[in-house]
Design a protein around this motif. Structure first.
Motif, PDB file in Angstrom:
ATOM      1  N   VAL A  20     -16.973   8.136 -20.231  1.00 54.24           N
ATOM      2  CA  VAL A  20     -16.137   7.591 -21.303  1.00 54.24           C
ATOM      3  C   VAL A  20     -14.706   7.999 -20.986  1.00 54.24           C
ATOM      4  O   VAL A  20     -14.323   9.159 -21.134  1.00 54.24           O
ATOM      5  N   GLY A  36     -12.069   7.702 -28.226  1.00 51.04           N
ATOM      6  CA  GLY A  36     -13.046   8.189 -27.259  1.00 51.04           C
ATOM      7  C   GLY A  36     -14.088   9.095 -27.869  1.00 51.04           C
ATOM      8  O   GLY A  36     -15.278   9.035 -27.497  1.00 51.04           O
ATOM      9  N   LEU A  40     -18.008   8.259 -27.607  1.00 48.17           N
ATOM     10  CA  LEU A  40     -18.871   9.259 -26.973  1.00 48.17           C
ATOM     11  C   LEU A  40     -20.022   9.658 -27.902  1.00 48.17           C
ATOM     12  O   LEU A  40     -21.194   9.691 -27.494  1.00 48.17           O
ATOM     13  N   CYS A 303     -20.776  -0.288 -29.662  1.00 53.90           N
ATOM     14  CA  CYS A 303     -20.547   0.436 -28.408  1.00 53.90           C
ATOM     15  C   CYS A 303     -21.618   0.082 -27.370  1.00 53.90           C
ATOM     16  O   CYS A 303     -21.320  -0.119 -26.189  1.00 53.90           O
TER      17      CYS A 303
END
Length: 318
Positions: A20, A36, A40, A303
């Protein structure tokens, strides 16, 4: 409202080891770190072997060492969105989320993006390119007030000036004198501010942005809790029209995977394209997750789907 196909995979092992990419040294570092962390956590919650990597140099070292199989790029601005990262990973044969070299490099430059749209007959506000040392007063006089002045290659409303008249131009002139890159000056659109997320070949429901202040600046994007996000932002034919325009603008700029197209609806001229973001924010204030939620796609599923686009279609048959 557009339908999104079901996810192609259920086994997190198909993704292998995922980097990531976040942070970096640019002006959008803090926003990227925030995005991020969310990505993650979401990937790990779905069982994906994901690790954070701060900045392109650290990622390059890890790729050379063979530590990752693919990259989820959430490095906003700079080398995360200007084609540098995409070219590096293409050279090593490592898949990456989002657009490739062409789409990333082009849309990082607002001036060249608008030139492509204009050549394709897509609507965008009149503008002037301002190289270093350009006469901002002359450009504003040529376009007519009010105008926006912004760096050609920055994001997150960094260095953006809303100039209503000549007396208000001084801060932009001062900024331009110290700024190394090109600036864009464009006619200010009076009307609704909208954005359309793109996921694969689907335009997500539009979002109409209603800031408490006069315009949607950095504070309204990332700090304020009183900005309203109305989704869908439009209905009926208008919603269909903005979806088609956003997809056309995205494709004309050579983009694919996912992204976000910002649009204004002028009271006289209709929809006007503003810019494309090829690594959109994924913070608690961000817009693509809000739009995806309207189609029943939660943050973690979003995601997953963005990362899924890095796997070739034929993988699904294995």
């Amino acid at each position: 409202m557009s339908a999104v196909a079901p996810a192609r995979f259920t086994d997190p092992a198909v993704f292998g080891r995922v980097a990531v990419l976040l942070g970096g040294p640019g002006s959008e570092r803090e926003v990227s770190l925030d995005s991020g962390r969310g990505v993650l956590d979401a990937l790990r919650a779905r069982g994906i072997d994901a690790q954070p990597v701060d900045g392109v140099p650290a990622l390059a070292e890890a790729i050379v060492a063979g530590r990752f199989d693919r990259v989820f790029n959430i490095l906003h601005g700079g080398d995360g969105e200007n084609g540098v990262l995409q070219g590096l990973l293409q050279a090593f044969g490592v898949p990456c989320t989002g657009s490739g070299v062409l789409g990333s490099a082009l849309t990082m430059d607002k001036i060249r993006t608008k030139q492509v749209w204009a050549s394709a007959g897509l609507p965008t506000p009149r503008f002037e390119r301002l190289p270093r040392g350009a006469d901002l007063r002359a450009a504003a006089a040529a376009l007519g007030y009010p105008v926006f002045v912004k760096p050609a290659c920055e994001g997150s409303s960094v260095g953006v000036f809303r100039v209503l008249n000549e007396a208000a131009l001084a801060p932009a002139i001062e900024f331009a004198a110290a700024y190394d890159g090109e600036l864009l000056m464009e006619q200010m659109v009076r009307g609704d501010e909208l954005t359309v997320g793109i996921l694969g070949d689907v335009a997500l429901p539009s979002i109409r942005i209603v800031p408490a202040g006069e315009w949607y600046d950095y504070h309204a994007k990332y700090v304020a809790d009183d900005t309203q996000y109305l989704c869908p932002g439009l209905t009926g034919d208008a919603e269909a029209e903005i979806a088609a325009l956003a997809l056309a603008a995205f494709r004309a700029a050579g983009c694919h995977g996912w992204g976000r197209v910002d649009v204004m609806r002028d009271v006289e001229r209709g929809f006007q394209l503003i810019e494309i973001n090829t690594a959109p924010g994924m913070t608690s204030h961000s817009l693509v997750p809000k739009a995806a939620a309207q189609l029943g796609i939660d943050y973690a599923d979003l995601c997953w789907r963005v990362l899924e686009a890095t796997l070739p279609m034929e993988e699904a048959a294995r």
